[in-house]
Design an enzyme around this catalytic site. Sequence first.
Site, PDB file in Angstrom:
ATOM      1  N   SER A  31       0.828  -0.992  -0.146  1.00  0.00           N
ATOM      2  CA  SER A  31      -0.027  -0.101  -0.143  1.00  0.00           C
ATOM      3  C   SER A  31       0.941   1.148   0.023  1.00  0.00           C
ATOM      4  CB  SER A  31      -0.975  -0.067   1.294  1.00  0.00           C
ATOM      5  OG  SER A  31      -0.321  -0.121   2.482  1.00  0.00           O
ATOM      6  N   ASP A  52     -37.742  26.366   5.273  1.00  0.00           N
ATOM      7  CA  ASP A  52     -38.502  26.213   4.115  1.00  0.00           C
ATOM      8  C   ASP A  52     -38.035  26.162   2.993  1.00  0.00           C
ATOM      9  OD1 ASP A  52     -37.619  28.757   4.393  1.00  0.00           O
ATOM     10  OD2 ASP A  52     -39.601  29.708   4.878  1.00  0.00           O
TER      11      ASP A  52
END
Length: 774
Positions: free
Chosen positions: A351, A568
């Site tokens: 890795s 809203d």
Amino acid sequence: MNAAGVSPGGQHGQDHLGQKRDPHDLASRRQYRSLQARNKMLSGVPDMDTEQLNVKNRKMRVCVATCNRADYSKLAPVMFALRDDPDMDLQVVVMGSHLIDDYGSTYRMIQQDEFEVDGFLHTIVRGEDEASMAESVGLALVKLPDVLVRLKPDLLIVHGDRFDALSLATCAALMNVRILHIEGGEVSGTIDDSIRHSITKLSHYHACCTDRARRRLLSMCEDNDHILLAGCPTYDKLLSCNEKNYDNVLSKWVGEGVKPKDFIIALQHPVTTDIKGSLKMFDLMLDALLEFNVKTLVLFPNIDAGSKEMTRMIRLRGLEHHPNFSLAKHVPYDQFIILLANTGCLIGNSSAGIREAGAFGTPVINLGNRQIGREAGENVLHVRDADTKGKILHAVNLQFQKQFPCSYIYGDGHAVQRIMKFIHKIKNDLEKPIQKSFIFPPMKDTVSQDIDHILETQSALAVDLGGTNLRVAIISQQGEILHKMSELTPATYEQRMDLLVRMLVEATSKAVELSCRILGIGISTGGRVNPHEGMVLHSTKILEEWSSIDLRTPISSKLHLPVWVDNDGNCAALGEKKFGKGKGSEDFITLIVGTGIGGGIVLNNELVHGANFCAAELGHISVSMDGPDCMCGSSGCVESYASGIALQREAKKLHDADELLVPGVHLREGEEVTGKHVIQAAQLGNKKAEKVVETACEALGLAVCTLLHTVNPSHIILCGHLAPHYVDGVREVIQRRALPSAASSIQIMVSDLEEPALLGAASIVLEYATRRIY
């Protein structure tokens, strides 16, 4: 002898009575733990549960368990930070291949870093085959409980995807110890994936390195609030190292007189799901490197099944005495990254080639499928089917001594700072229940055989809490408004909450009459909202006494239903996404033009809230440097030109000057002048009213141009009672003022939804599995 009673050399210690104790004897261990518990009770020492109650008044005990050289390089930066933090009590457990001479006895690194080790555990069963790996997991599970009972950690930090780490996570989870998993969510392409994802499911918290890994964790149903996108801790050290200080390092590990880029690093590990294939690949790699004939540093493989055979191949070729080859069981990390920065090429399947090498632009040849799933930079050349020496040799010829652009996929050098902040946040959770929760994707409910259940309609209670009206509706899964109630919004907080609860209770009774099964309550309200907590943080001037309000708790407690709250404008966007013209679109903006101006932004299928929940305050986009005053306290905002309040202001000016009314526009006695009158007057030919509406369209069009150039959505949906009057004007402004590439692709449309805010509030409930973004 260390605190665990076992020396690094491997001799079994004695228990506290001075008698020899076999650590493999389960009966002996149970008796030992029972005696420990009895002694605690007699001595008045508090047990783990009692101590949890006092966690705020003491240091947080954080245990870091390290199993091998690779995970220590990731954990060490975090360990240093924990040791230096006055609020943390660092506990260190050393186990696995750290304690084996064939793998470098790397526990010495930890001692050199002056960490006080609380336990050395010999957990490896030698054999380097599949059976020995499984036996090693079992041996660790036998030994770890005593250590965790003794240390009583509040948090265990586990790294990566090794079988040793699986033992740690399994033991800690069964013993109710919280687990922080570092580097979850990645994909490498071997059995490591299964182990890593198993650790993820056992862990309570996650610190991942890339956004792709974070998204995988979300797709695995992990809680977004428990996931930190930190970056890789090794990058904190890697990005600050002086890779130019290489002379001594190259001489020590590669050979005297070796120059940068004139050598190769070979680092290949066995693939336990295809040992035979990985051994063949390793054999071919060594043949290719012998033929390439440059200086090569070969690092021995890890302890996985197959590593013994790989070591045998190295020795059968006599590489220990070959003039071009140097061998190392272990290279200290700070020296390894200098080698990595200066090598002409890294070959193998480590890795490190995918992660660390990218930060230096080091060319990498990745052999086989072991790392094929990881995110990689352009420096990596994959040889998935490395089945001939010629293919590998060709790859070496292509990559050797190239220089690629640096990439920082896995970190920016600030991972430890983020992880420490995250751990401090975890400390506040220690008094909460340890049981983790999962966020499951949408799925069909099982159908009960009860006829009443079969006939029920799955529905949501939706609330639109505005400055004028408070409305509650029952809305079905298909977006049908089955029942709606409306009352004038009370002026005070107490009256408002009383009315809201009363209307919701009435709506639940009505739902029974309508055979509706209420799944939850969604609330749309003005102001700045924290949807994670269900709090209204700060309201607009239209709603008084509506700041720092917890809406979720009292309503959920009263009605025994889950409650979601959002702004809203955001709700209108969600309503369009589920039921309206945003359906099926990944990127769009909803713009509400009514009494005020607001809206919501959807990008990549997710609602944008912003760092402080201030995103999509679209009414306060500035369109003029010296325009009219806005209710937000600034001036020149689009809301001060194009909102209903702005039109009403201009209508009153015209009326006061006797310039508003034309034939067809009437005011009844006592009727208040509003924005609708100036629109009517403009439609009937009043030139001054036309100018007001044109100015409003121009301002709104300029704001939309700003959005096009900033976000580049596929379309913008106008909703609210003024939308039909503005849409043509906005389109015209866009054609004049926007970049041609943006103007040609955007669609400006008017919403078809009757109640976008109510439908949006309902959609939060009906799409409950998406609550991870709220």
